[in-house]
Design an enzyme around this catalytic site. Structure first.
Site, PDB file in Angstrom:
ATOM      1  N   CYS A 220      83.593   9.799  36.040  1.00 52.73           N
ATOM      2  CA  CYS A 220      82.708   9.407  37.085  1.00 52.73           C
ATOM      3  C   CYS A 220      81.543   8.403  36.557  1.00 52.73           C
ATOM      4  O   CYS A 220      81.987   7.284  36.431  1.00 52.73           O
ATOM      5  CB  CYS A 220      82.240  10.872  37.752  1.00 52.73           C
ATOM      6  SG  CYS A 220      81.687  10.587  39.289  1.00 52.73           S
ATOM      7  N   HIS A 304      87.265  13.647  38.585  1.00 54.15           N
ATOM      8  CA  HIS A 304      86.791  14.572  37.892  1.00 54.15           C
ATOM      9  C   HIS A 304      87.901  15.471  37.205  1.00 54.15           C
ATOM     10  O   HIS A 304      88.331  16.543  38.042  1.00 54.15           O
ATOM     11  CB  HIS A 304      85.786  15.570  38.690  1.00 54.15           C
ATOM     12  CG  HIS A 304      84.489  15.024  38.837  1.00 54.15           C
ATOM     13  ND1 HIS A 304      83.377  15.299  37.853  1.00 54.15           N
ATOM     14  CD2 HIS A 304      83.885  14.255  39.744  1.00 54.15           C
ATOM     15  CE1 HIS A 304      82.381  14.680  38.422  1.00 54.15           C
ATOM     16  NE2 HIS A 304      82.659  14.027  39.356  1.00 54.15           N
ATOM     17  N   GLU A 306      87.767  17.873  35.263  1.00 54.68           N
ATOM     18  CA  GLU A 306      87.326  19.229  34.874  1.00 54.68           C
ATOM     19  C   GLU A 306      87.065  20.009  36.499  1.00 54.68           C
ATOM     20  O   GLU A 306      86.988  21.263  36.173  1.00 54.68           O
ATOM     21  CB  GLU A 306      85.889  19.081  34.305  1.00 54.68           C
ATOM     22  CG  GLU A 306      84.513  19.007  35.031  1.00 54.68           C
ATOM     23  CD  GLU A 306      84.505  17.667  35.787  1.00 54.68           C
ATOM     24  OE1 GLU A 306      83.594  17.694  36.808  1.00 54.68           O
ATOM     25  OE2 GLU A 306      85.281  16.714  35.492  1.00 54.68           O
TER      26      GLU A 306
END
Length: 976
Positions: A220, A304, A306
């Protein structure tokens, strides 16, 4: 995902608008629940970072087993203001033109001018959210990752620690020394990358150090900072990409993945230096989503991987980063670009493109197999014609749209049996056949033809899902084995062929059990048995329908959740819609009241089931569309897979209409080997079909039973289907959609009416077709939510919503025409009360309430279903009415003709009237007239988005038709 989003440091100094229709539904978990690494288990940082929360509706009661408090009380304890009852759709339309500065003013409005708004992007927000001192996690890890905290989410640390890495978390401006780490990670964060000049300098220094090379990974803002350090330009986007369903395509393999994103700045693809290249591209707006060095182990992504909240599809990038760190540490460097390509690569098996395709229809309508297959077959024909492929249809049902002139190239009105189908194949010589568009009838016929080697004899390819996959999902024994092979669980069950075997199996599994026949439609011959006697009767009955009987462990009272999943030949997978049954497990999905999107699952549960759905569809090798059903324990994360339908079903027709995503059309295209990202979203026209629709509204489906037409028929509903039709309603909140749907099922019902039935606890325990009205009466008689949960096992969240309606009904009865106020009337309309229903409560007439409502200027607003929750401009004609809004989504130019559809299927009024409605629309179009269709039946062709110029998915009642008439001002209306 609101607990995760609110604690994400990337939202620092921002007013966060959430449009998904379940904010607050599952409350907030325990903030004191800390994992073994000292991190809060359910949050992304140790505080709320958003400056305020803006939603359409917030749930004030938390009913989830993991909830410790409500969303409102959690925000209040942190001093964060929240606004609800906002038309978030209108706000999104405003924001997509350019994100704006704003403030929430509490208390009384100030009289004088307010001080000018300060732009937080001018501040160094990264410095405000970053740690000030280094911190160490998992000190005994195998490798050391230095994580630069620009506003890091805790799940990034969890992803590293789970892979046995030691993490040193350092402040954003920390001097980076390669001697102190094995790999460098640059996190996400808020604000403009231009404000982090010190960090950009630090990264430049590391990249220019050619003697001590160590892998770098950015996410990001980390991606934008790495890009800036190598000389790329960044720019401010007008709106940015925000959400959990953004499609990103990997440049090396062309595969497309769903990603979670939140950013307003992007990297300019044209400024990437020669020794770097783009790694991922956004499939919708073609902006850059990742960069990678061609030789060095440096890469970063804009999304993202994650997740939390959001999909976990690319979490494997953490594996690749860790692997590259280990390889460099062991002085055996690997090329990261090749590692990523190898991990994501998929070799498809593509069949030859057919010139002529045979489509098997579903034959005569029966309970469990009705107009939805007319809809899916018509879509299939349409998709084939677009691809210039000849179509031959076999369907003996004359009352269908698909057999009408002008759709398929040839129609055979013949039985769908192997003998007749073989004759058609012999005469027509098609090179491909579609089996998944005609329900169980077409599937079973296709399986027989495959066994008899008819397809092989005439060189006919089965398009889409292979026959073996269909057999694997239908044969319960093979199905259980295949599911266990990928580490997932089906409920304990046994496949038997005689009554004695059934009794033995039931003893091993333990009573109560459920018995059902294999390869059957609509749960034919199935039911629950509490003892040997009951099972004997059931088994005799079931074995008369099929030669295989399944004995399952009973999971009565568990939640039933289903997902519609789509996969193409290139292994791109998406889940189009997830739905939750209001009725607990034990009632066939076709008999259940269903709500979309699911209302009581947390982000963790939603993605746990989504990941499993994708894992299963890949394992079975399904190409096209399939439906997967789960049983979820209401008090834990334990779940079982109940079944997989490797074909279009009634649920897929519902999911298509609920989301605006044409599943049957897309499945037909995929069966030809067309990749999902190439297919355009036919609703927006600009975005790709490889995405998961965003819903900013709530959909409720209720079945219709016509049991009163039969003598001596039990009104109990259970695991085999009795319903003859279904309705679908759309609202901005659950109560609005639910009450609309009850009126659609039966025009004599006013809504969730407590005066229709008397309280009967047996009827609450053992569901009947009228259980909802017994429930309404029980709530009116002051039964507690706990007591009702014990009796019905309907989730407490739904029971609270039902209670809202009845409580408001009681409030309304204290008023009359003279005393009712604007606010009271407006609130009633917002939670789905009809004029007739209000009139009954205040002892007035429908006409008087309508007149009063118009005097108060309380009229509905028209909203669009556009699959993207207004984040992209979409010129969709798919509409509904709501009182939970402040503006219309479109203009009303007039010069249009209104046609009323036939509503819900019932005995004596079925698909033939849909054929009439579609014929009428087509003729009007031929004459150059613009048309409006009003209908609420999700199984029909008339409610397909491209059949009319404007489609209102609405009630066909005096009140609603007049409301549409007054808004649209059509030239005329066709009723016949």
């Amino acid at each position: 995902g609101y607990p995760e989003s609110l604690t994400d440091p990337s939202y620092h100094a921002q007013l966060l608008v959430l449009t998904y229709p379940l904010i607050g539904n599952y409350g907030v978990p325990d903030e004191k629940d800390i994992d073994e690494h000292g991190l809060p288990r359910w949050f992304e940082s140790n505080r709320i970072w958003a400056a305020g929360l803006i939603v359409g509706e917030v749930s004030t009661r938390a009913c989830h087993w993991r909830a410790r408090r409500s969303l409102g009380s959690w925000l209040a304890s942190h001093g964060i203001p929240g606004l609800c009852d906002i038309d978030t759709r209108a706000l999104t339309c405003r924001l997509r033109a350019g994100v704006t500065l704003g403030r929430i003013v509490q208390g009384t409005l100030p009289t004088g001018p307010l001080p000018p708004l300060s732009d937080p992007n001018k501040r160094n927000l990264v410095a405000e959210v970053s740690v000030t001192e280094p911190k160490i996690f998992n000190p005994n890890g195998e490798i050391t990752i230095m994580a630069v905290d620009c506003g890091l989410k805790y799940n990034q640390i969890r992803c590293f620690v789970r892979r046995n890495a030691k993490v040193i978390l350092v402040p954003w401006n920390h001097r980076l020394n390669p001697n102190n780490y094995d790999g460098l990670f640059i996190s996400n964060g808020p604000g403009d990358p231009e404000n982090c000049k010190k960090l950009v300098e630090n990264i430049k220094e590391i990249i220019n150090n050619k003697t001590d090379i160590k892998p770098i990974f950015g996410i990001c803002l980390g991606h934008q900072l790495l890009s800036t350090a190598i000389g790329c330009k960044t720019f401010k986007m007008s709106y940015g990409n925000r959400g959990h369903n953004l499609p990103c395509t990997h440049n090396g393999t062309g595969r497309c993945f769903m990603t979670s994103q939140n950013h307003g700045y992007a990297v300019d693809s044209n400024s990437i230096p020669a020794d770097w290249k783009a790694l991922f591209i956004n499939e919708n707006d073609k902006t850059n989503e990742g960069i990678i060095h061609k030789k060095m182990p440096y890469f970063s992504v804009q999304f993202h991987p994650e997740h939390t909240a959001g999909p976990t599809d690319l979490e494997c990038l953490f594996d690749i980063f860790i692997e590259s760190v280990i390889s460099y540490k062991n002085k055996k460097p690997q090329l990261v670009d090749e590692m990523i390509t190898k991990k994501l690569e998929f070799v498809p098996t593509i069949q030859e493109r057919p010139k002529k395709v045979l489509i098997l229809g579903s034959g005569g309508l029966s309970i469990g197999q009705a107009g939805e297959f007319d809809y899916s077959g018509s879509q299939g024909v349409k998709a084939m014609q677009e691809e210039k492929i000849q179509t031959v249809l076999i369907n003996p049902n004359i009352a269908t749209v698909q057999t009408s002139k002008g759709l398929a190239d040839k129609v055979y009105f013949l039985p769908i049996t192997p003998e007749y189908v073989e004759q058609v194949i012999k005469a027509e010589r098609p090179t491909g056949v579609l089996l998944t568009f005609g329900g169980q009838t077409a599937l079973n016929c296709g399986v027989e033809l495959e066994k008899a080697k008819v397809f092989e004899k005439y060189n006919v390819n089965v398009l889409g899902t292979p026959i073996q996959s269909i057999v694997d999902t239908e044969d319960r024994k093979i199905f259980a084995e295949k599911i266990n092979a990928i580490g997932e669980k089906v409920a304990p069950s046994a496949a038997v062929t005689s009554v004695d075997e059934a009794l033995t199996a039931a003893l091993q599994i333990g009573y109560p059990v459920m018995a059902r026949s294999a390869f059957s439609l609509g749960g034919l011959g199935s039911g629950f048995a509490n003892n040997e006697e009951e099972l004997k009767i059931l088994a005799h009955h079931a074995l008369s329908h099929s030669d295989q009987l399944i004995i399952d462990k009973s999971l009565k009272g568990w939640k039933e959740v289903e997902y519609e999943v789509v996969r193409d030949a290139y292994d791109n997978c998406i889940t189009v819609c997830n739905m939750e049954n209001i009725d607990p497990l034990g009632i066939h999905t076709g008999e259940s009241i269903v709500v979309a999107p699911s209302q009581t699952l947390s982000n963790r549960e939603y993605y746990m089931l989504r990941n499993t759905a994708i894992k299963v569809i890949r394992h079975f090798g399904i190409v096209g569309e399939c439906n997967i059903q789960y049983a979820l324990n209401p008090n834990s994360e334990e779940f079982y897979i109940i079944e997989v339908n490797a074909r279009l079903s009634r649920s897929s027709a519902l999911a298509s209409k609920a989301t605006g995503y044409p599943l049957a059309y897309v499945a037909a295209k995929l069966s030809l080997g067309i990749p999902l990202p190439i297919i355009k979203n036919s609703v927006t026209g600009v975005t790709t079909a490889c995405f998961e629709p965003s819903l900013d509204y709530c959909v409720v489906k209720i079945p219709r039973w016509d049991l009163a037409k039969f003598n001596r028929v039990s009104t109990k509903i259970g695991s085999s289907m009795k319903s003859v039709g279904e309705v679908m309603s759309i609202g901005r909140n659950f109560e609005e959609a639910f009450q609309k749907a009850l009126r659609m099922v039966d025009e004599n019902v006013n809504g969730f009416d407590p005066n229709i039935k008397n309280v009967d606890e047996n009827e609450l325990k053992e569901p009947t077709d009228k259980r909802m009205f017994v429930l309404a009466a029980a709530i009116k008689n002051n039964y507690s939510v706990e007591k009702l949960y014990e009796l019905t096992k309907i989730d407490r969240w739904f029971l609270e919503k039902f209670k809202n309606i009845i409580d408001y009904y009681k409030t309304l009865t204290t008023f009359d025409t003279g005393t009712i106020t604007l606010e009271i009337l407006k609130k009633a309309k917002k939670i789905g009360f009809s004029d007739k229903q209000i009139a009954a409560a205040i002892k007035s007439t429908e006409a008087a309430v309508r007149k009063l409502r118009e005097e108060f200027q309380i009229t509905p607003f028209v909203k669009q279903i556009d699959t993207v929750a207004a984040e992209w401009p979409a010129y969709t004609n798919y509409l509904y009415l709501t009182y939970n809004a402040s503006t219309h989504d479109l203009d009303f130019p007039g010069e249009i003709t209104m046609v009323l559809g036939s509503g819900v299927y019932r005995i004596g009024s079925s698909v033939e009237f849909d054929w009439c409605a579609v014929g009428c629309l087509r003729e009007l179009r031929k004459q150059g007239k613009k048309t409006i269709m009003v209908n609420y039946n999700p199984e029909t062709v008339s409610t397909d988005y491209d059949m009319s110029d404007r489609l209102y998915f609405e009630e066909i009642s005096f009140e609603v038709v007049m409301d549409i008439y007054n808004i649209e001002k059509p030239n005329g209306i066709i009723l016949s």
